[in-house]
Write an enzyme that holds these catalytic residues in place. Sequence first.
Site, short mmCIF file in Angstrom:
data_model
loop_
_atom_site.label_atom_id
_atom_site.label_comp_id
_atom_site.label_asym_id
_atom_site.label_seq_id
_atom_site.Cartn_x
_atom_site.Cartn_y
_atom_site.Cartn_z
NE ARG A 1 -3.76 -0.25 2.61
CZ ARG A 1 -4.04 0.43 3.71
NH1 ARG A 1 -3.29 0.33 4.77
NH2 ARG A 1 -5.08 1.24 3.76
CB SER B 1 -6.06 -1.28 11.96
OG SER B 1 -7.33 -0.67 12.05
CE LYS B 2 -3.30 -3.13 7.40
NZ LYS B 2 -2.75 -3.77 8.58
NE ARG B 3 -9.46 -3.23 9.85
CZ ARG B 3 -8.53 -4.06 9.44
NH1 ARG B 3 -8.26 -4.19 8.17
NH2 ARG B 3 -7.81 -4.75 10.29
#
Length: 483
Positions: free
Chosen positions: A31, A258-260
């Site tokens: 990413r 986190s990604k969230r």
Amino acid sequence: MLHTRRTFLVPLPPRQARMTVVTRFAPTPTRFLHIGGARTALFNWLYARHTGGQFLLRIEDTDRKRSTEEAKAAIIDGLEWLGIDWDGDIVYQSERADRHAEVAHAMLEAGNAYHCWCTPEVLQTMRETAKADGRQPRYDGTWRDRDPSEAPDGVDPVVRLRAPREGETVIDDAVQGKVVTANTQLDDMILLRADGTPTYMLSVVVDDHDMGITHIIRGDDHLTNAARQAQIYRAMGWDVPTFAHIPLIHGADGAKLSKRHGALGVDAYRDMGYLPEAIRNYLLRLGWSHGDDEIISTEQAIEWFDLGDVNKGAARFDFAKLDNLNAQYIKTAEAGRLLGLIAPLIEADTGVTPSAAARKRLAAGLDGLRSRSKTILELAENAKIYSSDRPLEFEEKAAVLLDPDARGRLAALRTALEDHDDWTEEALETAVKGHAETQDLKLGLIAQPLRAVLTGRTASPGIFEVMAVLGKDETLGRLADAA
RNA sequence: GACCCCAUCGUCUAGUCCGGUCCAGGACGUCACCCUUUCAAGGUGAAAACACGGGUUCGAAUCCCGUUGGGGUCGCCA
């Protein structure tokens, strides 16, 4: 692009002999460069620069289907934007698979590794039964001492490390201190997959060794890996580099970033209007400190940074503090740079390229704007009072201020100002205050409507400054538009 | 669950290694006041923490043990 630089394969002198520190940043290009990775890169970079050593960049693209070119570019962009430069060529881990395998074969020959014919399915059930029996879900060493002649047909074996079964593996971490792991906790990890490709554990160790890395500074989440990796180093008879596991960055809620939630790429921070030096300063102070110092230039950071001053506990990311730092850097940033940063934003927002007159006003009014802006986005927004050409758009609250009475007062002021020629802030202040007095009006009754009509807003830099920046023609023009 | 790591104001932290100078310092944020035509900025001040329980010691935020809480790791991912 590099490709197996020969120099890396040349045996290195013993650690004590090469006094130069070599650090590295080894991101996986799946990413963008997230904020935690940015800090890891920063610490590695700082430590290398502090010690006069080298900072290398290695892209861990050992395929896995997840690496992308976009991610690689984003990571490199991110580092460049942050002002973190690396020495030498970028090493691409995927191009070194042969060397990794070569090392695994050497271990095989030396008896430090062995073939294992357990399939993923067998391993899966092994873990499940172990768990069901209340044991640790680890590889049980089935093939560790079993005769290869018993190998099943049609199964390609993996190569596993013959790890020590007794004793303990000790890591003397530069940040966490001494970390002891019982060898019974560590099973024989896979070095080479059934298809002959190397696993991460093998790759990192081989690459770090070949690249001459002396200090591995990385996230805390790798702490458990350190013991396993140390076993590979020892099996190969290599010096184990110094590990420094820095604490993770948590979100404002204390949970892992986190990604969230909250794990944004550095490009997102740039888009939110943060200056790279502010991000650098902020990240530096997350887990590291130098007494009571808060605003730390990069030069000072390089001079002061040391691993011993890195904290052990995780830190929470706090936008309020980042905003404050950013505001401070905006206050001292070079004017031309700031102007260059906001121009495209204003253009994108209004769809209009600022006119020459508008740019002149922007340059003149910048200093009054910067103390009112925490981010470049805010600066651009605030700057619109100068960049916009007539007629202005009015904020709701500003429009309300311009009732008939106020318009009448402004008309009178405009008439009074027509003959006024000294268009400096001081002279204008004297003139407007004088006018208010002759009208027997409180200054606020004139100043507020004046601000509204001149800026379209209820909040702005000092009104006399605004007048001076606008210039006589523009000021009178804006006055005429509404009064 | 097992193993490992961590633990000072709401947040980032100083102090901890080499116990006393710490009834714990700074910064952000918050609140108040000052400045002021607005909003900021700036200035001044305030509230705000050694997770808990045991030790060791004349004395502990600092050393030891335990508890609790938080985090990380347990893949033929990296």
